[in-house]
Scaffold this motif. Structure first.
Motif, PDB file in Angstrom:
ATOM      1  N   ALA A  32       0.835  -1.205   0.000  1.00 56.10           N
ATOM      2  CA  ALA A  32       0.000   0.000   0.000  1.00 56.10           C
ATOM      3  C   ALA A  32       0.872   1.259   0.000  1.00 56.10           C
ATOM      4  O   ALA A  32       0.582   2.220  -0.727  1.00 56.10           O
ATOM      5  CB  ALA A  32      -0.937   0.001   1.210  1.00 56.10           C
ATOM      6  N   SER A  33       1.947   1.245   0.780  1.00 52.11           N
ATOM      7  CA  SER A  33       2.858   2.388   0.833  1.00 52.11           C
ATOM      8  C   SER A  33       3.554   2.587  -0.510  1.00 52.11           C
ATOM      9  O   SER A  33       3.672   3.705  -1.009  1.00 52.11           O
ATOM     10  CB  SER A  33       3.886   2.169   1.944  1.00 52.11           C
ATOM     11  OG  SER A  33       4.808   3.215   1.976  1.00 52.11           O
ATOM     12  N   ARG A  34       4.008   1.499  -1.103  1.00 47.73           N
ATOM     13  CA  ARG A  34       4.669   1.546  -2.410  1.00 47.73           C
ATOM     14  C   ARG A  34       3.723   2.107  -3.469  1.00 47.73           C
ATOM     15  O   ARG A  34       4.093   2.945  -4.286  1.00 47.73           O
ATOM     16  CB  ARG A  34       5.134   0.134  -2.783  1.00 47.73           C
ATOM     17  CG  ARG A  34       6.239   0.106  -3.791  1.00 47.73           C
ATOM     18  CD  ARG A  34       6.697  -1.306  -4.084  1.00 47.73           C
ATOM     19  NE  ARG A  34       7.603  -1.783  -3.064  1.00 47.73           N
ATOM     20  CZ  ARG A  34       7.497  -2.950  -2.447  1.00 47.73           C
ATOM     21  NH1 ARG A  34       6.534  -3.783  -2.733  1.00 47.73           N
ATOM     22  NH2 ARG A  34       8.374  -3.302  -1.534  1.00 47.73           N
ATOM     23  N   LYS A  35       2.463   1.639  -3.429  1.00 40.90           N
ATOM     24  CA  LYS A  35       1.466   2.094  -4.401  1.00 40.90           C
ATOM     25  C   LYS A  35       1.170   3.577  -4.208  1.00 40.90           C
ATOM     26  O   LYS A  35       1.099   4.337  -5.173  1.00 40.90           O
ATOM     27  CB  LYS A  35       0.181   1.272  -4.261  1.00 40.90           C
ATOM     28  CG  LYS A  35      -0.844   1.578  -5.313  1.00 40.90           C
ATOM     29  CD  LYS A  35      -2.056   0.673  -5.180  1.00 40.90           C
ATOM     30  CE  LYS A  35      -3.082   1.027  -6.243  1.00 40.90           C
ATOM     31  NZ  LYS A  35      -4.280   0.219  -6.139  1.00 40.90           N
ATOM     32  N   ALA A  36       1.015   4.024  -2.964  1.00 41.70           N
ATOM     33  CA  ALA A  36       0.738   5.427  -2.674  1.00 41.70           C
ATOM     34  C   ALA A  36       1.879   6.328  -3.140  1.00 41.70           C
ATOM     35  O   ALA A  36       1.647   7.458  -3.568  1.00 41.70           O
ATOM     36  CB  ALA A  36       0.493   5.617  -1.182  1.00 41.70           C
ATOM     37  N   ALA A  37       3.107   5.842  -3.068  1.00 34.16           N
ATOM     38  CA  ALA A  37       4.277   6.612  -3.482  1.00 34.16           C
ATOM     39  C   ALA A  37       4.584   6.434  -4.963  1.00 34.16           C
ATOM     40  O   ALA A  37       5.558   7.008  -5.464  1.00 34.16           O
ATOM     41  CB  ALA A  37       5.489   6.210  -2.651  1.00 34.16           C
ATOM     42  N   LYS A 107      27.111   9.187  -9.514  1.00 32.34           N
ATOM     43  CA  LYS A 107      26.757   8.162 -10.513  1.00 32.34           C
ATOM     44  C   LYS A 107      25.589   7.306 -10.029  1.00 32.34           C
ATOM     45  O   LYS A 107      24.638   7.056 -10.769  1.00 32.34           O
ATOM     46  CB  LYS A 107      27.981   7.285 -10.810  1.00 32.34           C
ATOM     47  CG  LYS A 107      27.727   6.191 -11.843  1.00 32.34           C
ATOM     48  CD  LYS A 107      28.961   5.328 -12.047  1.00 32.34           C
ATOM     49  CE  LYS A 107      28.795   4.129 -11.153  1.00 32.34           C
ATOM     50  NZ  LYS A 107      29.791   3.105 -11.239  1.00 32.34           N
ATOM     51  N   ARG A 108      25.657   6.884  -8.781  1.00 32.43           N
ATOM     52  CA  ARG A 108      24.585   6.032  -8.233  1.00 32.43           C
ATOM     53  C   ARG A 108      23.262   6.791  -8.133  1.00 32.43           C
ATOM     54  O   ARG A 108      22.202   6.237  -8.414  1.00 32.43           O
ATOM     55  CB  ARG A 108      24.993   5.479  -6.863  1.00 32.43           C
ATOM     56  CG  ARG A 108      26.082   4.450  -6.925  1.00 32.43           C
ATOM     57  CD  ARG A 108      25.677   3.199  -7.672  1.00 32.43           C
ATOM     58  NE  ARG A 108      24.847   2.363  -6.794  1.00 32.43           N
ATOM     59  CZ  ARG A 108      24.003   1.447  -7.223  1.00 32.43           C
ATOM     60  NH1 ARG A 108      23.842   1.224  -8.506  1.00 32.43           N
ATOM     61  NH2 ARG A 108      23.291   0.744  -6.358  1.00 32.43           N
ATOM     62  N   LEU A 109      23.315   8.061  -7.735  1.00 32.65           N
ATOM     63  CA  LEU A 109      22.084   8.851  -7.664  1.00 32.65           C
ATOM     64  C   LEU A 109      21.432   8.945  -9.047  1.00 32.65           C
ATOM     65  O   LEU A 109      20.211   8.821  -9.171  1.00 32.65           O
ATOM     66  CB  LEU A 109      22.370  10.244  -7.109  1.00 32.65           C
ATOM     67  CG  LEU A 109      22.593  10.319  -5.600  1.00 32.65           C
ATOM     68  CD1 LEU A 109      23.126  11.691  -5.205  1.00 32.65           C
ATOM     69  CD2 LEU A 109      21.317   9.997  -4.831  1.00 32.65           C
ATOM     70  N   LYS A 110      22.239   9.119 -10.075  1.00 35.01           N
ATOM     71  CA  LYS A 110      21.699   9.177 -11.441  1.00 35.01           C
ATOM     72  C   LYS A 110      21.082   7.833 -11.837  1.00 35.01           C
ATOM     73  O   LYS A 110      20.043   7.792 -12.494  1.00 35.01           O
ATOM     74  CB  LYS A 110      22.784   9.590 -12.426  1.00 35.01           C
ATOM     75  CG  LYS A 110      23.206  11.039 -12.270  1.00 35.01           C
ATOM     76  CD  LYS A 110      24.376  11.370 -13.177  1.00 35.01           C
ATOM     77  CE  LYS A 110      24.890  12.768 -12.921  1.00 35.01           C
ATOM     78  NZ  LYS A 110      26.091  13.074 -13.697  1.00 35.01           N
ATOM     79  N   GLN A 111      21.714   6.743 -11.432  1.00 33.36           N
ATOM     80  CA  GLN A 111      21.147   5.419 -11.705  1.00 33.36           C
ATOM     81  C   GLN A 111      19.811   5.237 -10.987  1.00 33.36           C
ATOM     82  O   GLN A 111      18.861   4.722 -11.564  1.00 33.36           O
ATOM     83  CB  GLN A 111      22.134   4.319 -11.285  1.00 33.36           C
ATOM     84  CG  GLN A 111      23.351   4.214 -12.153  1.00 33.36           C
ATOM     85  CD  GLN A 111      24.401   3.262 -11.590  1.00 33.36           C
ATOM     86  OE1 GLN A 111      24.379   2.896 -10.418  1.00 33.36           O
ATOM     87  NE2 GLN A 111      25.350   2.879 -12.436  1.00 33.36           N
ATOM     88  N   HIS A 119      10.266   9.936  -9.715  1.00 30.74           N
ATOM     89  CA  HIS A 119      10.848  10.632  -8.566  1.00 30.74           C
ATOM     90  C   HIS A 119      12.297  11.030  -8.844  1.00 30.74           C
ATOM     91  O   HIS A 119      13.103  11.158  -7.917  1.00 30.74           O
ATOM     92  CB  HIS A 119      10.773   9.749  -7.319  1.00 30.74           C
ATOM     93  CG  HIS A 119       9.381   9.388  -6.924  1.00 30.74           C
ATOM     94  ND1 HIS A 119       8.510  10.312  -6.409  1.00 30.74           N
ATOM     95  CD2 HIS A 119       8.699   8.217  -6.999  1.00 30.74           C
ATOM     96  CE1 HIS A 119       7.343   9.722  -6.171  1.00 30.74           C
ATOM     97  NE2 HIS A 119       7.437   8.455  -6.520  1.00 30.74           N
ATOM     98  N   ALA A 120      12.625  11.241 -10.112  1.00 25.61           N
ATOM     99  CA  ALA A 120      14.008  11.518 -10.509  1.00 25.61           C
ATOM    100  C   ALA A 120      14.584  12.739  -9.795  1.00 25.61           C
ATOM    101  O   ALA A 120      15.760  12.751  -9.441  1.00 25.61           O
ATOM    102  CB  ALA A 120      14.104  11.691 -12.022  1.00 25.61           C
ATOM    103  N   GLY A 121      13.767  13.754  -9.571  1.00 22.79           N
ATOM    104  CA  GLY A 121      14.265  14.962  -8.916  1.00 22.79           C
ATOM    105  C   GLY A 121      14.821  14.705  -7.532  1.00 22.79           C
ATOM    106  O   GLY A 121      15.761  15.376  -7.094  1.00 22.79           O
TER     107      GLY A 121
END
Length: 150
Positions: A32-37, A107-111, A119-121
């Motif tokens: 449910a949390s995953r779906k809401a997010a 690099k990891r943040l971009k991945q 939620h890329a930002g």
């Protein structure tokens, strides 16, 4: 502290040998949390999960340094140890991040941003982190070309 072990309830269930196993009763709440997010299920190793959780915090710490909210990065190390319980033996958030290096973290943040594009930002490296990565500078060094002044 050991309330979950004592009650048999919590994030983990413990067997007779006190070994922790994920509690299946939590799955509906996690879903449910995953779906809401609006997050897809992610398969991450333990190390990748730590990076997924803490590298955005490092990024925000870099932003705080760049904006002059803290005088120096080591102030964040002290604050994270004393306020959020970051393990003192790791030296604080920024010190710990330097063990990975700015280039690797960026690099990891971009991945991660590509893994969850909606939620890329949240994962986009800030200017300070990017400058440190490009210069191969430590995050604990004085901010390169800081825009902020006190």
């Amino acid at each position: 502290r050991d309330w979950g072990k004592k009650t048999g309830k919590g994030y983990y269930k413990f067997d007779e040998k006190r070994k922790a196993h994920p509690d299946p009763e939590l799955m509906p709440f996690l879903e449910a949390s995953r779906k809401a997010a609006n997050l897809p299920p992610l398969k991450l190793s333990n190390e990748a999960l730590i990076e997924f959780i803490f590298f955005p915090v490092v990024n925000e710490g870099c932003r705080v340094c760049d904006e002059g909210i803290v005088e120096k990065p080591s102030d964040l190390d002290i604050a994270t140890i004393l306020s959020m319980g970051f393990p003192s033996y790791r030296g604080g958030l920024i010190h710990w991040a330097d063990t990975y290096g700015a280039t690797y973290i960026a690099k990891r943040l971009k991945q991660f941003a590509r893994m969850v594009p909606q939620h890329a930002g949240f994962f986009t490296p800030c200017e300070y982190l990017t400058r440190c990565a490009l210069a191969s500078a430590k995050l604990s060094s004085p901010p390169p070309k800081s825009k902020a002044s006190l």
